[in-house]
Design a protein around this motif. Sequence first.
Motif, mmCIF file in Angstrom:
data_model
loop_
_atom_site.group_PDB
_atom_site.id
_atom_site.type_symbol
_atom_site.label_atom_id
_atom_site.label_comp_id
_atom_site.label_asym_id
_atom_site.label_seq_id
_atom_site.Cartn_x
_atom_site.Cartn_y
_atom_site.Cartn_z
ATOM 1 N N SER A 213 1.544 -1.592 -0.132
ATOM 2 C CA SER A 213 -0.058 0.100 0.087
ATOM 3 C C SER A 213 1.111 0.725 -0.357
ATOM 4 C CB SER A 213 -0.758 0.234 1.296
ATOM 5 O OG SER A 213 -1.608 -1.586 0.954
ATOM 6 N N ILE A 214 0.878 2.083 -1.320
ATOM 7 C CA ILE A 214 1.465 2.997 -1.005
ATOM 8 C C ILE A 214 0.905 4.528 -0.404
ATOM 9 C CG2 ILE A 214 2.559 4.792 -2.879
ATOM 10 C CD1 ILE A 214 3.700 2.675 -4.322
ATOM 11 N N ARG A 215 1.242 5.187 0.516
ATOM 12 C CA ARG A 215 0.219 6.506 1.032
ATOM 13 C C ARG A 215 -0.292 7.547 0.326
ATOM 14 N NH1 ARG A 215 2.281 10.586 5.613
ATOM 15 N NH2 ARG A 215 0.750 11.772 5.531
ATOM 16 N N ARG A 216 0.339 8.001 -0.824
ATOM 17 C CA ARG A 216 0.528 9.046 -2.101
ATOM 18 C C ARG A 216 1.930 9.051 -2.635
ATOM 19 N NH1 ARG A 216 0.238 11.812 2.496
ATOM 20 N NH2 ARG A 216 1.875 14.276 2.554
ATOM 21 N N TYR A 217 1.898 9.875 -3.557
ATOM 22 C CA TYR A 217 2.652 10.547 -4.396
ATOM 23 C C TYR A 217 3.094 11.715 -4.377
ATOM 24 C CZ TYR A 217 1.248 5.994 -6.678
ATOM 25 O OH TYR A 217 1.280 4.217 -6.395
ATOM 26 N N HIS A 218 4.391 12.476 -4.725
ATOM 27 C CA HIS A 218 4.233 13.826 -5.255
ATOM 28 C C HIS A 218 4.916 13.439 -6.294
ATOM 29 C CE1 HIS A 218 2.277 15.335 -1.426
ATOM 30 N NE2 HIS A 218 3.463 15.297 -0.624
ATOM 31 N N ASN A 219 5.227 14.555 -7.420
ATOM 32 C CA ASN A 219 5.367 14.401 -8.818
ATOM 33 C C ASN A 219 6.365 15.524 -8.541
ATOM 34 O OD1 ASN A 219 6.031 13.475 -11.273
ATOM 35 N ND2 ASN A 219 5.302 15.061 -11.717
ATOM 36 N N VAL A 220 8.189 14.601 -8.517
ATOM 37 C CA VAL A 220 8.943 15.993 -8.430
ATOM 38 C C VAL A 220 9.747 15.761 -9.760
ATOM 39 C CG1 VAL A 220 10.736 16.609 -7.532
ATOM 40 C CG2 VAL A 220 9.268 15.867 -6.127
ATOM 41 N N GLN A 221 10.340 16.667 -10.985
ATOM 42 C CA GLN A 221 10.935 16.753 -12.132
ATOM 43 C C GLN A 221 12.313 16.677 -11.445
ATOM 44 O OE1 GLN A 221 9.471 15.806 -15.304
ATOM 45 N NE2 GLN A 221 7.284 15.567 -13.615
ATOM 46 N N ASP A 222 12.740 16.824 -10.815
ATOM 47 C CA ASP A 222 14.131 16.993 -10.428
ATOM 48 C C ASP A 222 14.814 16.093 -9.680
ATOM 49 O OD1 ASP A 222 17.035 19.254 -11.134
ATOM 50 O OD2 ASP A 222 16.445 19.290 -8.773
ATOM 51 N N SER A 223 15.255 15.406 -10.152
ATOM 52 C CA SER A 223 16.007 14.470 -8.969
ATOM 53 C C SER A 223 16.552 15.419 -7.618
ATOM 54 C CB SER A 223 17.011 13.275 -9.439
ATOM 55 O OG SER A 223 18.298 14.023 -10.504
ATOM 56 N N ILE A 224 17.593 16.419 -7.945
ATOM 57 C CA ILE A 224 18.719 17.293 -6.775
ATOM 58 C C ILE A 224 17.441 17.907 -5.804
ATOM 59 C CG2 ILE A 224 19.654 18.580 -6.729
ATOM 60 C CD1 ILE A 224 20.848 16.237 -8.055
ATOM 61 N N PHE A 225 16.117 18.739 -7.058
ATOM 62 C CA PHE A 225 15.432 18.984 -6.176
ATOM 63 C C PHE A 225 15.229 17.713 -4.725
ATOM 64 C CE2 PHE A 225 10.957 20.414 -4.980
ATOM 65 C CZ PHE A 225 11.349 21.311 -4.099
ATOM 66 N N ALA A 226 14.507 16.411 -5.327
ATOM 67 C CA ALA A 226 14.256 14.861 -4.511
ATOM 68 C C ALA A 226 14.566 14.903 -3.184
ATOM 69 C CB ALA A 226 13.161 13.938 -5.457
ATOM 70 N N ILE A 227 15.877 14.453 -4.528
ATOM 71 C CA ILE A 227 17.552 14.013 -2.714
ATOM 72 C C ILE A 227 16.909 15.259 -1.850
ATOM 73 C CG2 ILE A 227 19.368 13.922 -2.723
ATOM 74 C CD1 ILE A 227 20.038 12.586 -5.316
ATOM 75 N N LYS A 228 17.132 16.403 -1.705
ATOM 76 C CA LYS A 228 17.309 17.723 -0.699
ATOM 77 C C LYS A 228 15.844 17.212 0.345
ATOM 78 C CE LYS A 228 17.925 21.127 1.659
ATOM 79 N NZ LYS A 228 19.006 21.081 2.763
ATOM 80 N N LEU A 229 14.076 17.282 -0.111
ATOM 81 C CA LEU A 229 13.192 17.311 0.480
ATOM 82 C C LEU A 229 13.562 15.417 1.149
ATOM 83 C CD1 LEU A 229 10.771 17.876 -2.286
ATOM 84 C CD2 LEU A 229 11.037 18.822 -0.642
ATOM 85 N N ILE A 230 13.919 14.774 0.147
ATOM 86 C CA ILE A 230 14.020 12.956 0.891
ATOM 87 C C ILE A 230 15.119 13.137 2.668
ATOM 88 C CG2 ILE A 230 14.900 10.798 0.510
ATOM 89 C CD1 ILE A 230 13.861 11.752 -1.977
ATOM 90 N N SER A 231 16.065 13.942 1.392
ATOM 91 C CA SER A 231 17.225 14.361 2.781
ATOM 92 C C SER A 231 16.875 14.656 4.907
ATOM 93 C CB SER A 231 18.695 14.899 2.425
ATOM 94 O OG SER A 231 18.895 14.284 1.629
ATOM 95 N N GLU A 232 15.626 15.504 4.266
ATOM 96 C CA GLU A 232 15.185 16.618 5.476
ATOM 97 C C GLU A 232 14.350 15.690 6.418
ATOM 98 O OE1 GLU A 232 15.278 19.052 6.130
ATOM 99 O OE2 GLU A 232 17.634 19.351 4.972
ATOM 100 N N GLY A 233 13.693 14.347 4.976
ATOM 101 C CA GLY A 233 12.461 13.289 6.250
ATOM 102 C C GLY A 233 11.237 13.983 5.657
ATOM 103 N N LEU A 234 10.947 14.828 4.125
ATOM 104 C CA LEU A 234 9.618 14.587 3.775
ATOM 105 C C LEU A 234 9.000 14.073 2.250
ATOM 106 C CD1 LEU A 234 10.804 18.457 3.280
ATOM 107 C CD2 LEU A 234 9.532 17.907 5.527
ATOM 108 N N GLY A 235 9.515 12.774 2.706
ATOM 109 C CA GLY A 235 8.786 12.020 1.696
ATOM 110 C C GLY A 235 10.529 10.677 1.696
ATOM 111 N N ILE A 236 9.687 9.766 0.685
ATOM 112 C CA ILE A 236 11.060 8.770 -0.037
ATOM 113 C C ILE A 236 10.641 9.068 -0.884
ATOM 114 C CG2 ILE A 236 10.752 7.065 2.250
ATOM 115 C CD1 ILE A 236 8.570 5.460 0.874
ATOM 116 N N GLY A 237 12.121 7.974 -1.450
ATOM 117 C CA GLY A 237 12.243 8.202 -3.121
ATOM 118 C C GLY A 237 12.942 6.831 -3.376
ATOM 119 N N LEU A 238 12.762 6.689 -4.838
ATOM 120 C CA LEU A 238 13.479 5.473 -5.467
ATOM 121 C C LEU A 238 14.684 6.252 -6.585
ATOM 122 C CD1 LEU A 238 9.841 3.853 -7.178
ATOM 123 C CD2 LEU A 238 11.922 2.846 -5.515
ATOM 124 N N LEU A 239 15.825 6.126 -5.802
ATOM 125 C CA LEU A 239 17.084 6.137 -6.878
ATOM 126 C C LEU A 239 18.078 5.089 -7.050
ATOM 127 C CD1 LEU A 239 17.278 9.290 -5.436
ATOM 128 C CD2 LEU A 239 17.213 9.146 -7.662
#
Length: 292
Positions: A213-239
């Motif tokens: 079960s996946i809670r929800r998705y957030h669409n982020v087009q830039d991987s650098i921005f996604a990594i920053k958000l994930i590092s801050e604990g605001l979500g998770i990612g696939l990399l």
Amino acid sequence: MDLKWLKTFITVYEEGSFRAAAEKLFISQPSITVHIKALEEELQVALFQREHTKVSVTTVGEQYYKMAKKLLAHVEESKNEIRNVSGNQKTRLVIALSSALISTDILKVIHDFVELNPNYEVEIVMEDGKYVDATLRNQQADVVISLQKTKSKDLHSERLIRSKVKLIYSSNLRIEGIYHDQKIKELLINYPLYTGYLHEHAPIVEDLEREYSIRRYHNVQDSIFAIKLISEGLGIGLLPEVQIKTELAEGKLKVLDIGALGSVYAVDIYMSHLRNQAKLNPFLSYVRSRFE
């Protein structure tokens, strides 16, 4: 004849419009018009037919495109030859690097090449990997290193790295699950999943949804921005780990293996360039040796 006119003509031809050429060359659209008009007056021929906002290449323009490409290539070759003869000039090399690869080992490899080859003057520019072909053909870079490859016959792409995709999360997150599968379930249930910055996301998410079960998705087009958000604990990612080596070394991120799924949809990093460019050989050979 101004070489800028030739470069402008080639870009308009390849991009298909004055507007697209202006964006690609980072100049105004009126400047594009001036360059093309000046070249046509110099040659006393019409290279394009203009109909309102549309332009189409003439038969003469089709023929001149091939000549213009050869002429620019000859000029560049002459520059390199005279630099070599003088013995005082360095061989200039422009490397376009996708911003998504900033945290990989590639910058270190380029730095090491420069240290070992003082006769080379290397410039690194950030380039959107989607425009590999245009970047090389417009001579904006000699080599492009990105997540995309070319299929054009006059260009060459080779894979440097293949890296499995994994589930990544912040080291600040507290996971209660003891077992590997429990940890994956907990992360997907409790935290939004950032997707959209890799082509591989769609099939991976489709398969994950069959099991978790996946809670929800957030669409982020830039991987650098996604990594920053994930590092801050605001979500998770696939990399792939290769894209987050710096963050892993600093202890900012952690990874979980998603099994065969991560291998099937592994991420590839490519090095692309024009064929038969002798000045590139030392750099190409060095990079290959570092990623063998």
